[in-house]
Design an enzyme around this catalytic site. Structure first.
Site, mmCIF file in Angstrom:
data_model
loop_
_atom_site.group_PDB
_atom_site.id
_atom_site.type_symbol
_atom_site.label_atom_id
_atom_site.label_comp_id
_atom_site.label_asym_id
_atom_site.label_seq_id
_atom_site.Cartn_x
_atom_site.Cartn_y
_atom_site.Cartn_z
ATOM 1 N N SER A 99 0.816 -1.211 0.000
ATOM 2 C CA SER A 99 0.000 0.000 0.000
ATOM 3 C C SER A 99 0.857 1.272 0.000
ATOM 4 C CB SER A 99 -0.958 -0.041 1.191
ATOM 5 O OG SER A 99 -1.956 0.937 1.079
ATOM 6 N N ASP A 242 -2.293 6.415 -3.282
ATOM 7 C CA ASP A 242 -1.125 5.740 -2.722
ATOM 8 C C ASP A 242 -0.715 4.617 -3.669
ATOM 9 O OD1 ASP A 242 -3.236 4.052 -2.224
ATOM 10 O OD2 ASP A 242 -2.595 3.491 -0.214
ATOM 11 N N ASP A 244 -1.140 1.461 -4.030
ATOM 12 C CA ASP A 244 -2.100 0.506 -4.599
ATOM 13 C C ASP A 244 -3.457 1.143 -4.887
ATOM 14 O OD1 ASP A 244 -2.850 0.763 -1.925
ATOM 15 O OD2 ASP A 244 -3.418 -1.339 -1.714
ATOM 16 N N ASP A 246 -5.866 2.473 -3.201
ATOM 17 C CA ASP A 246 -7.103 2.249 -2.442
ATOM 18 C C ASP A 246 -7.423 3.434 -1.528
ATOM 19 O OD1 ASP A 246 -5.152 1.873 -0.501
ATOM 20 O OD2 ASP A 246 -6.002 0.002 0.288
#
Length: 445
Positions: A99, A242, A244, A246
């Site tokens: 992440s 960010d 990833d 999400d």
């Protein structure tokens, strides 16, 4: 030994999270999912970290060794894995990402056949299988039953269509100049494509991943460069994702970085005004007190849960709700996605700006968060907070000074997170020093 933290398994790549752990964890998860297998396919995606290659190959090795077929789709946002797992009718989905963490960390997240993150009970069962040597060995299949792996490069289109379908059909982004910071991460292709196809004038930052620069001085955790660029280019709004994708951070046209709770508040009100908000809004225990006041003023109830977007989703399901999120930028529109999706949140905020014909700053200015101070303190051990001598008295003293407190351990690191909130920032700064000293003595002996 506990493997799972607040969001999957995460750690330094090549050290804690090495190829052996990844392979065995994939085997353990595969053994669990086999009981409910329908298609015998598992989807695997990743962000742009160099270590993703090592971990991906280990996961493929583990899954195929117990007879699973693997579909590899390369760099893709975490919410895309959740969507595509269900859309492609796989038994499960696996995302390789840490992440917002630096490149040297990595992680493994699992999704069930419906694209949902796993419950703690299921994670515990997978951990039990992981440490069961006999079961792991017995689950290896004969050579003719070993699974196959195939790489598919064109699934990005499915996700793009689903994202665009979340945007109102009667609106267009043609009047918006948007700056996107994709953090050299998983959204580096998808985010610009979506905004361009919906008509926006798009300027893209941090879109050249090299495996080592993900989240480095860019993206949702480092929005300063985006803020400067929005101001310089006189853009209408800036969106930072960010690694990833999400989570989302919004920068208004003045170059001010929006508070995550302000974003939650105005989006919740937007849904209510459209008649789309179901039940109460869900935020975490770290949410700002001003969010609750704002929502209550507009006739919207707020429920809270533990930190982590999967807990937000669990609470939404229990309440029959469809909107919630975290101050950190994980925002869930459960009518459109099974997890926090930065792209969907960015499109919904864009739709709010267009439908109201107002600037980002005037919309976000409706929620004025109270000052908060957050300190992440490194500690030697994690003692039961209820058993720390003097802590109850400390909290009572702070409460008497109208200071809200939240003290909790990190799920993945030897840290305690110390959060104080009040209307007086000077008082907060003074009291935070006392709180830090208290926990240094209590937890570092």
């Amino acid at each position: 030994m506990k493997l799972f933290g607040t969001d999957g398994v995460r750690g330094k790549a090549g050290e804690f999270l090495d190829s052996f752990l990844a392979m065995r964890l994939a085997m353990a998860a595969g053994i669990y999912f086999k009981d409910k297998s329908i298609t015998n396919n598992i989807l695997v995606g990743k962000d742009t970290r160099r270590s993703g290659y090592m971990i991906e190959n280990a996961i493929v090795s583990g899954l195929t060794s117990i007879g699973y077929n693997v579909i590899q789709i390369g760099p893709m946002p975490t919410p895309a894995i959740a969507f595509l797992t269900e859309d492609m009718r796989c038994d499960a989905g696996i995302m390789i990402s840490a992440s917002h963490n630096p490149y040297y960390d990595n992680g493994i997240k699992f999704f069930d056949a419906h694209g949902n993150k796993l419950s703690e009970d299921i994670e515990k069962k997978i951990e039990e299988i992981y440490f069961d040597d006999k079961l792991i060995q017995a689950s290896k299949v004969d050579m003719e039953k070993i699974g196959q792996a195939k790489r598919i490069d064109d699934v990005i289109g499915r996700y793009i269509v689903s994202i665009k379908n979340s945007f109102p059909k009667d609106l267009t982004l043609k009047s918006l100049r948007v700056v996107l910071d994709v953090a050299h991460g998983a959204a580096y292709k998808v985010a610009p494509t979506v905004f361009k196809e919906l008509g926006a004038e798009v300027i893209v930052m941090s879109d050249k991943p090299n495996g080592l620069n993900i989240n480095e001085n860019c993206g949702a955790l480092h929005p300063a460069n985006l803020a400067a660029e929005v101001k310089r280019l006189r853009a209408d709004v800036g969106f930072a994702f960010d690694g990833d994708a999400d989570r989302l951070v919004v920068v208004d046209e003045k170059g001010e970085v929006a508070n995550g709770d302000s974003l939650l508040g105005v989006l919740a009100l937007y849904l209510k005004e459209q008649g789309k908000l179901q039940s109460s809004v869900v935020a975490t225990i770290m949410s700002n007190g001003a969010l609750k006041e704002f929502l209550n003023k507009h006739g919207i109830e707020l429920d809270t849960c533990n930190v982590g977007d999967k807990y937000v989703l669990e609470k939404l399901k229990a309440n029959g709700g469809n909107f919630g999120g975290e101050q950190s930028g994980h925002i869930i529109f459960s009518d459109y996605a099974k997890t926090g999706d930065g792209l969907i949140a960015a499109l919904q905020f864009s739709a709010l700006m267009l439908s109201k014909k107002k600037s980002a700053s005037s919309i976000l200015g409706q929620v004025k968060p109270y000052p908060q101070l957050l300190t992440n303190l490194k500690i030697a051990e994690k003692k039961d907070l209820d058993k720390i001598k003097g802590l109850k008295e400390l909290k009572k003293d702070l409460e008497n000074k109208n200071i809200n407190t939240l003290f909790r351990y990190s799920g993945t690191e030897n840290l305690i997170r110390l959060l104080l909130e009040a209307r007086d920032i000077k008082l907060l700064e003074k009291e935070m020093k006392n709180v830090v000293e208290f926990f240094k003595k209590a937890l570092n002996g």
